[in-house]
Design a protein around this motif. Structure first.
Motif, PDB file in Angstrom:
ATOM      1  N   ARG A  52     -12.620  -0.113  -7.700  1.00  0.00           N
ATOM      2  CA  ARG A  52     -11.788  -1.004  -6.891  1.00  0.00           C
ATOM      3  C   ARG A  52     -10.629  -1.544  -7.726  1.00  0.00           C
ATOM      4  O   ARG A  52     -10.831  -2.194  -8.751  1.00  0.00           O
ATOM      5  CB  ARG A  52     -12.615  -2.165  -6.343  1.00  0.00           C
ATOM      6  N   PRO A  57      -5.734  -2.384  -2.896  1.00  0.00           N
ATOM      7  CA  PRO A  57      -6.866  -1.623  -2.341  1.00  0.00           C
ATOM      8  C   PRO A  57      -6.505  -0.198  -1.956  1.00  0.00           C
ATOM      9  O   PRO A  57      -7.407   0.635  -1.787  1.00  0.00           O
ATOM     10  CB  PRO A  57      -7.280  -2.455  -1.117  1.00  0.00           C
ATOM     11  N   ASN A  60      -7.870   2.358  -4.513  1.00  0.00           N
ATOM     12  CA  ASN A  60      -9.301   2.482  -4.793  1.00  0.00           C
ATOM     13  C   ASN A  60      -9.705   3.953  -4.863  1.00  0.00           C
ATOM     14  O   ASN A  60      -9.111   4.802  -4.187  1.00  0.00           O
ATOM     15  CB  ASN A  60     -10.125   1.784  -3.707  1.00  0.00           C
TER      16      ASN A  60
END
Length: 253
Positions: A52, A57, A60
């Motif tokens: 992560r 995000p 990720n």
């Protein structure tokens, strides 16, 4: 009346969280760094690795390792363990690779089921490395690491193809310049950085000003997409061995 009792068997699951530092290279050039939180979830049959990004995000990443079959997955892409002298050996880690017949597949993955993924290539010569304090002694980049300039490349190499003129000049510090004449009889000059891999494959990446003298424009770009590869054979020839043609360069100066 007969009563049956049944109990559902569930896989045992353990979880641990560790920190990783992501370092990204285009060939041998550092282009990005970031901090990641790694969650390792282990069941009886599978281990998942969720990386992560602490700020974005969209960056990720995730991998799955199947214990019984010794297969590693990144999304739908499947990787199996290989032995290869084309890549350096990292103590405590194994090398996994996808099917070489798949076009544009990801490159090799350096993996240890306890640690997770140490590094991988995205298939376009961009390398990603997840490190921590235990791996600080590993000199990056690992994959396609540039060799010494003493590899007999420095100098001028000219094409032996009589129908098309092309010349590559190798400089110090892994810099190259290529001059050739296209089908419109324009002289084109390109330049960039090169990296020599363990299997004598030489990867050329474009950068800087690409100037076409017959035009009044200069296009500036830096990318690994559109790069090209030549191979140095035992005769000290650079070969462009595409399926539809074969171009050979020899050193002249």
């Amino acid at each position: 009346m007969i009563t049956f009792s049944c109990s559902e068997s569930k896989e045992k699951e353990t979880e641990r969280i560790e920190m990783r530092n992501l370092t990204v290279f285009e060939l041998d050039s550092l282009i990005y760094e970031s901090e990641y939180e790694l969650t390792i979830r282990e069941k009886d049959s599978v281990i998942t690795y969720s990386y992560r990004n602490k700020t974005d995000p969209n960056k990720n990443k995730g991998f799955r390792y199947l214990k019984n079959s010794d297969l590693l997955f990144a999304g739908p892409s499947e990787f199996y363990q290989i032995d290869s002298d084309k890549f350096p050996v990292i103590f405590g880690f194994e090398l996994y690779h996808s099917d070489p017949t798949i076009m544009d597949a990801m490159g090799p993955v350096i993996f240890n089921k306890e640690y997770g993924v140490l590094g991988f290539d995205n298939g376009m010569l961009t390398q990603y490395y997840f490190t921590n304090g235990k791996t600080d002694d590993i000199e990056l980049p690992i994959l396609y690491k540039g060799e010494s300039a003493e590899s007999n490349l420095e100098g001028i190499w000219e094409s032996k193809n009589s129908t098309s003129y092309s010349k590559i000049h190798f400089y110090k510090n892994n810099v190259w310049k290529r001059t050739f004449i296209n089908y419109e009889k324009d002289t084109i000059t390109e330049k960039g950085k090169f990296t020599m891999a363990k299997d004598s494959a030489i990867f050329f990446r474009y950068f800087g000003s690409q100037h076409w003298p017959s035009m009044d424009t200069i296009n500036d770009y830096k990318t690994s997409i559109g790069s090209f590869v030549l191979f140095l054979n035992s005769k000290n020839e650079l070969i462009d061995n595409q399926e539809d043609y074969k171009k050979i360069y020899i050193k002249t100066e």
